[in-house]
Design an enzyme around this catalytic site. Structure first.
Site, PDB file in Angstrom:
ATOM      1  N   CYS A 193     -11.126   2.943   0.003  1.00 38.01           N
ATOM      2  CA  CYS A 193      -9.726   3.233   0.301  1.00 38.01           C
ATOM      3  C   CYS A 193      -9.398   2.404   1.538  1.00 38.01           C
ATOM      4  O   CYS A 193     -10.169   2.412   2.512  1.00 38.01           O
ATOM      5  CB  CYS A 193      -9.539   4.721   0.602  1.00 38.01           C
ATOM      6  SG  CYS A 193      -7.885   5.126   1.199  1.00 38.01           S
ATOM      7  N   CYS A 252      -4.412  -1.523  -1.858  1.00 40.80           N
ATOM      8  CA  CYS A 252      -4.579  -0.093  -2.075  1.00 40.80           C
ATOM      9  C   CYS A 252      -5.552   0.070  -3.232  1.00 40.80           C
ATOM     10  O   CYS A 252      -5.336  -0.500  -4.307  1.00 40.80           O
ATOM     11  CB  CYS A 252      -3.217   0.504  -2.415  1.00 40.80           C
ATOM     12  SG  CYS A 252      -3.278   2.190  -3.031  1.00 40.80           S
ATOM     13  N   GLU A 287      -2.749   8.971   8.084  1.00 43.24           N
ATOM     14  CA  GLU A 287      -1.304   8.707   8.167  1.00 43.24           C
ATOM     15  C   GLU A 287      -0.684   9.451   9.356  1.00 43.24           C
ATOM     16  O   GLU A 287       0.311   9.017   9.925  1.00 43.24           O
ATOM     17  CB  GLU A 287      -0.595   9.117   6.866  1.00 43.24           C
ATOM     18  CG  GLU A 287      -0.800   8.149   5.708  1.00 43.24           C
ATOM     19  CD  GLU A 287      -0.032   6.829   5.846  1.00 43.24           C
ATOM     20  OE1 GLU A 287       1.082   6.835   6.387  1.00 43.24           O
ATOM     21  OE2 GLU A 287      -0.583   5.786   5.422  1.00 43.24           O
ATOM     22  N   HIS A 308      -7.403   2.868   3.802  1.00 44.15           N
ATOM     23  CA  HIS A 308      -7.182   3.657   5.015  1.00 44.15           C
ATOM     24  C   HIS A 308      -8.497   3.903   5.786  1.00 44.15           C
ATOM     25  O   HIS A 308      -8.467   4.136   6.989  1.00 44.15           O
ATOM     26  CB  HIS A 308      -6.601   5.038   4.674  1.00 44.15           C
ATOM     27  CG  HIS A 308      -5.139   5.054   4.375  1.00 44.15           C
ATOM     28  ND1 HIS A 308      -4.606   4.565   3.219  1.00 44.15           N
ATOM     29  CD2 HIS A 308      -4.092   5.513   5.111  1.00 44.15           C
ATOM     30  CE1 HIS A 308      -3.292   4.747   3.234  1.00 44.15           C
ATOM     31  NE2 HIS A 308      -2.952   5.313   4.375  1.00 44.15           N
ATOM     32  N   ASP A 344       0.881  -1.169   0.000  1.00 43.56           N
ATOM     33  CA  ASP A 344       0.000   0.000   0.000  1.00 43.56           C
ATOM     34  C   ASP A 344       0.921   1.223   0.000  1.00 43.56           C
ATOM     35  O   ASP A 344       2.139   1.090   0.166  1.00 43.56           O
ATOM     36  CB  ASP A 344      -0.890   0.001   1.268  1.00 43.56           C
ATOM     37  CG  ASP A 344      -1.780   1.238   1.358  1.00 43.56           C
ATOM     38  OD1 ASP A 344      -2.393   1.604   0.339  1.00 43.56           O
ATOM     39  OD2 ASP A 344      -1.851   1.871   2.437  1.00 43.56           O
ATOM     40  N   SER A 345       0.329   2.403  -0.137  1.00 43.31           N
ATOM     41  CA  SER A 345       1.137   3.622  -0.071  1.00 43.31           C
ATOM     42  C   SER A 345       1.606   3.900   1.362  1.00 43.31           C
ATOM     43  O   SER A 345       2.561   4.643   1.560  1.00 43.31           O
ATOM     44  CB  SER A 345       0.298   4.799  -0.561  1.00 43.31           C
ATOM     45  OG  SER A 345      -0.859   4.902   0.247  1.00 43.31           O
TER      46      SER A 345
HETATM   47  N1  DGL Z   1      -4.917   3.137   0.942  1.00 47.85           N
HETATM   48  C1  DGL Z   1      -4.846   3.546  -0.401  1.00 47.85           C
HETATM   49  C2  DGL Z   1      -6.114   3.367  -1.155  1.00 47.85           C
HETATM   50  O1  DGL Z   1      -6.802   2.416  -0.844  1.00 47.85           O
HETATM   51  C3  DGL Z   1      -3.974   4.689  -0.707  1.00 47.85           C
HETATM   52  C4  DGL Z   1      -4.445   6.049  -0.513  1.00 47.85           C
HETATM   53  C5  DGL Z   1      -3.439   7.076  -0.928  1.00 47.85           C
HETATM   54  O2  DGL Z   1      -2.242   6.840  -0.806  1.00 47.85           O
HETATM   55  O3  DGL Z   1      -3.879   8.141  -1.381  1.00 47.85           O
HETATM   56  O4  DGL Z   1      -6.444   4.065  -2.081  1.00 47.85           O
END
Ligand code: DGL
Length: 302
Positions: free
Chosen positions: A221, A79, A161, A223, A16-17
């Site tokens: 997402c 992600c 984050e 997150h 993931d990011s």
């Molecule tokens: N968790 C990621 C997603 O599902 C990344 C979000 C990001 O880095 O902008 O899109």
């Protein structure tokens, strides 16, 4: 036969990011506790959701190459932004190694759960712009009248984050460490403020969806489960929140089982964490989200 055994012991590679993919890791650990995992959080380049398709594909290919060097048997793109654009390019280079994203599992689930066929989707700008959820929901929906309303929420990822999440995460985590409220009183007041501000931001983003009478909301997402309570409070109890982490874990199980690649060891699986920047921040915020102490995080460059 010997070959199969060796493959079984290999790890599942997940990227993931940042910390978002840990919501998927948590479900994979629950469902497949014997599997070894290698996790990469590209924290030097987070967020992905504000980047272009080309950049996201480039990052995804680099992340995957890193994981392949760590002897993985499967790649999970934990992600949505990366899943929206890079599954096909990754399939081309991976060939024998299965790769899955998080869009299909989430889209399938919402099609099963919605009763009114009025669906909301929230995600990063990249995910919403790609229309990946819209296309996939239309593919799986049984109703021709399904309505999908999408909203990009670019501020959520940087906040999460930073460790701004539902306060329940920190509360439970500190309870596990046997800390009492007085031990983190000052910090606790800040957590309460974070939740208030998150609610304010969420109300602004979700106001459009509230007018559409959605009965389900896809958290597009990885997150976003970190702010599930805030989101639920804003959209109301009647709206079902769909988080694709559980369904993604089930898909991992199905694929490994079908290939006869499940790890048959009696020992609990190991997990290695790699990030491209700020390992200490990942350790702290990731531990809250995972509800487990993350100990070793290695900083690497891609
Ligand atoms: N968790 C990621 C997603 O599902 C990344 C979000 C990001 O880095 O902008 O899109």
């Amino acid at each position: 036969m010997k070959n199969i055994k060796i493959i079984n012991k290999k790890s599942i590679g997940i990227f993931d990011s940042g910390i978002g993919g840990l919501t998927v890791v948590k479900e994979i650990m629950n469902l497949l506790p014997n599997e070894n995992i290698v996790y990469l959080g590209d924290t030097a380049r987070v967020p992905y959701g504000t980047k272009s398709k080309e950049t996201i594909i480039k990052y995804s290919l680099e992340n995957t190459k890193f994981l392949l060097n760590h002897n993985v048997k499967m790649i999970v793109v934990a992600c949505n932004s990366a899943s929206s654009y890079s599954i096909e390019p990754l399939k081309k280079i991976l060939k024998k190694i299965p790769v899955i994203g998080v869009i299909e599992p989430g889209a399938k689930t919402v099609c099963e759960k919605t009763k009114t066929n009025i669906i909301g989707v929230i995600g990063t700008t990249a995910t919403i712009k790609s229309n990946s959820y819209k296309k996939t929901i239309l593919k799986y929906s049984k109703s021709k009248k399904v309505k999908i309303y999408s909203v990009a929420c670019p501020l959520f990822v940087p906040l999460i984050e930073e460790g701004w999440m539902d306060k329940i995460y920190q509360e439970k985590y500190y309870q596990k460490l046997r800390l009492k409220r007085v031990d983190y009183e000052n910090y606790y007041n800040r957590i309460i403020n974070h939740e208030k501000i998150l609610k304010y931001v969420a109300s602004e983003y979700l106001s459009v969806l509230k007018q559409k009478n959605i009965d389900s909301l896809v958290l597009g997402c990885t997150h976003y489960p970190a702010i599930k309570k805030v989101l639920q409070d804003v959209v109301g109890k009647k709206v079902v929140l769909i988080d694709s982490a559980k369904e993604t874990a089930k898909k991992v199980y199905e694929i490994l089982k079908l290939k006869n690649w499940l790890n048959d060891s009696f020992k609990s699986g190991s997990i290695e964490y790699y990030v491209t920047d700020y390992p200490d921040k990942f350790k702290l915020v990731g531990s809250w989200l995972l509800q487990k102490n993350i100990k070793n995080v290695k900083k690497i460059s891609l």
